[in-house]
Design a protein around this motif. Structure first.
Motif, PDB file in Angstrom:
ATOM      1  N   TRP A  99      -4.059   8.116   5.221  1.00 24.12           N
ATOM      2  CA  TRP A  99      -4.314   6.993   6.116  1.00 24.12           C
ATOM      3  C   TRP A  99      -4.736   5.745   5.346  1.00 24.12           C
ATOM      4  CZ3 TRP A  99      -2.942   7.413  11.003  1.00 24.12           C
ATOM      5  CH2 TRP A  99      -2.987   8.652  11.657  1.00 24.12           C
ATOM      6  N   THR A 100      -4.327   4.571   5.827  1.00 23.06           N
ATOM      7  CA  THR A 100      -4.825   3.314   5.280  1.00 23.06           C
ATOM      8  C   THR A 100      -6.291   3.134   5.658  1.00 23.06           C
ATOM      9  OG1 THR A 100      -2.636   2.314   5.421  1.00 23.06           O
ATOM     10  CG2 THR A 100      -4.492   0.805   5.238  1.00 23.06           C
ATOM     11  N   TYR A 101      -6.642   3.505   6.871  1.00 20.92           N
ATOM     12  CA  TYR A 101      -8.011   3.357   7.377  1.00 20.92           C
ATOM     13  C   TYR A 101      -8.528   4.714   7.850  1.00 20.92           C
ATOM     14  CZ  TYR A 101      -6.308  -1.430   7.375  1.00 20.92           C
ATOM     15  OH  TYR A 101      -5.737  -2.626   7.000  1.00 20.92           O
ATOM     16  N   ARG A 160       0.835  -1.198   0.000  1.00 22.23           N
ATOM     17  CA  ARG A 160       0.000   0.000   0.000  1.00 22.23           C
ATOM     18  C   ARG A 160       0.872   1.252   0.000  1.00 22.23           C
ATOM     19  NH1 ARG A 160      -3.462  -3.564   3.315  1.00 22.23           N
ATOM     20  NH2 ARG A 160      -2.487  -3.091   5.288  1.00 22.23           N
ATOM     21  N   THR A 193      -0.178   3.983   1.662  1.00 17.99           N
ATOM     22  CA  THR A 193      -0.732   4.747   2.775  1.00 17.99           C
ATOM     23  C   THR A 193      -0.002   4.399   4.072  1.00 17.99           C
ATOM     24  OG1 THR A 193      -2.373   2.998   2.990  1.00 17.99           O
ATOM     25  CG2 THR A 193      -3.014   4.943   1.719  1.00 17.99           C
ATOM     26  N   THR A 220     -11.366   6.076   8.042  1.00 19.24           N
ATOM     27  CA  THR A 220     -12.610   6.145   8.810  1.00 19.24           C
ATOM     28  C   THR A 220     -12.436   5.633  10.231  1.00 19.24           C
ATOM     29  OG1 THR A 220     -13.326   3.982   7.998  1.00 19.24           O
ATOM     30  CG2 THR A 220     -14.051   5.911   6.740  1.00 19.24           C
ATOM     31  N   ILE A 221     -11.217   5.167  10.560  1.00 17.80           N
ATOM     32  CA  ILE A 221     -10.971   4.626  11.898  1.00 17.80           C
ATOM     33  C   ILE A 221      -9.807   5.331  12.595  1.00 17.80           C
ATOM     34  CG2 ILE A 221     -10.343   2.560  13.217  1.00 17.80           C
ATOM     35  CD1 ILE A 221     -11.543   0.920  10.856  1.00 17.80           C
ATOM     36  N   GLN A 222      -8.652   5.360  11.947  1.00 10.81           N
ATOM     37  CA  GLN A 222      -7.431   5.789  12.621  1.00 10.81           C
ATOM     38  C   GLN A 222      -7.458   7.213  13.182  1.00 10.81           C
ATOM     39  OE1 GLN A 222      -4.824   4.513   9.417  1.00 10.81           O
ATOM     40  NE2 GLN A 222      -4.212   2.741  10.620  1.00 10.81           N
ATOM     41  N   GLU A 233      -0.273   3.678   8.391  1.00  9.41           N
ATOM     42  CA  GLU A 233      -1.193   3.130   9.379  1.00  9.41           C
ATOM     43  C   GLU A 233      -0.559   3.062  10.752  1.00  9.41           C
ATOM     44  OE1 GLU A 233      -1.181  -1.487   8.236  1.00  9.41           O
ATOM     45  OE2 GLU A 233      -1.478  -0.109   6.570  1.00  9.41           O
ATOM     46  N   GLU A 288     -18.325  -1.545   9.922  1.00 10.94           N
ATOM     47  CA  GLU A 288     -18.021  -1.289   8.521  1.00 10.94           C
ATOM     48  C   GLU A 288     -18.836  -2.260   7.689  1.00 10.94           C
ATOM     49  OE1 GLU A 288     -15.888   0.744   6.711  1.00 10.94           O
ATOM     50  OE2 GLU A 288     -15.364   1.902   8.479  1.00 10.94           O
ATOM     51  N   ASN A 322     -16.902  -5.085   6.026  1.00 10.28           N
ATOM     52  CA  ASN A 322     -16.148  -6.034   6.850  1.00 10.28           C
ATOM     53  C   ASN A 322     -17.061  -6.730   7.852  1.00 10.28           C
ATOM     54  OD1 ASN A 322     -13.475  -5.639   5.842  1.00 10.28           O
ATOM     55  ND2 ASN A 322     -13.448  -3.662   6.888  1.00 10.28           N
ATOM     56  N   VAL A 326     -16.007  -0.816  15.818  1.00 12.79           N
ATOM     57  CA  VAL A 326     -16.114  -0.381  14.429  1.00 12.79           C
ATOM     58  C   VAL A 326     -17.266  -1.133  13.781  1.00 12.79           C
ATOM     59  CG1 VAL A 326     -14.959  -0.330  12.178  1.00 12.79           C
ATOM     60  CG2 VAL A 326     -13.632   0.059  14.260  1.00 12.79           C
TER      61      VAL A 326
END
Length: 133
Positions: free
Chosen positions: A114-116, A28, A30, A118-120, A32, A73, A76, A71
């Protein structure tokens, strides 16, 4: 708080000498926060330690559990709520990285890629709210 068996992940926001430590995965572009999946029969704190070591090469560090996070999602776990443990670590020394991580980035700045996403950023905000960072 949730039942321990529901904790599937451990994520550890890390710093070294006052700077952020982020991971760049081999596949990737991005960045994390170090972390990953809990192995069968593994203590969740051991998950946090193992993932921190594997993904950053941390040798000497202080790790502190902070809180449980959740989380949801839709892409997921069939949209089911999943739970993880958020930790904070101060890394004092590094060795080799032996994982899917290409390299670590040590920086004063927070990533924008960011890789994530909506979370990190929310995990970092929780640490700020709790005055951990």
């Amino acid at each position: 708080a949730v039942e321990d068996s529901l904790l599937k992940f451990a994520v550890t926001v890390a710093k070294t000498n006052g700077k952020w430590v982020f991971c760049k995965h081999k596949s990737r572009d991005t960045l994390e926060i170090p972390g990953g999946n809990r192995e069968p029969n593994e203590n969740i704190i051991d998950t946090a330690k193992r993932e921190l070591i594997e993904e950053t090469g941390a040798i000497d560090f202080d790790l502190k559990p902070i809180c449980v996070y959740s989380v949801i999602e839709k892409d997921n776990f069939n949209g089911e709520e999943t739970f993880g443990l958020l930790c904070y670590a101060d890394i004092k020394s590094f060795g080799e990285i032996n994982s899917e991580i290409e390299r670590i980035i040590i920086t004063d700045e927070l990533p924008t890629n960011w890789t994530y996403p909506t979370i990190q950023p929310y995990l970092l905000a929780e640490l700020e709210k709790r005055k951990v960072i």
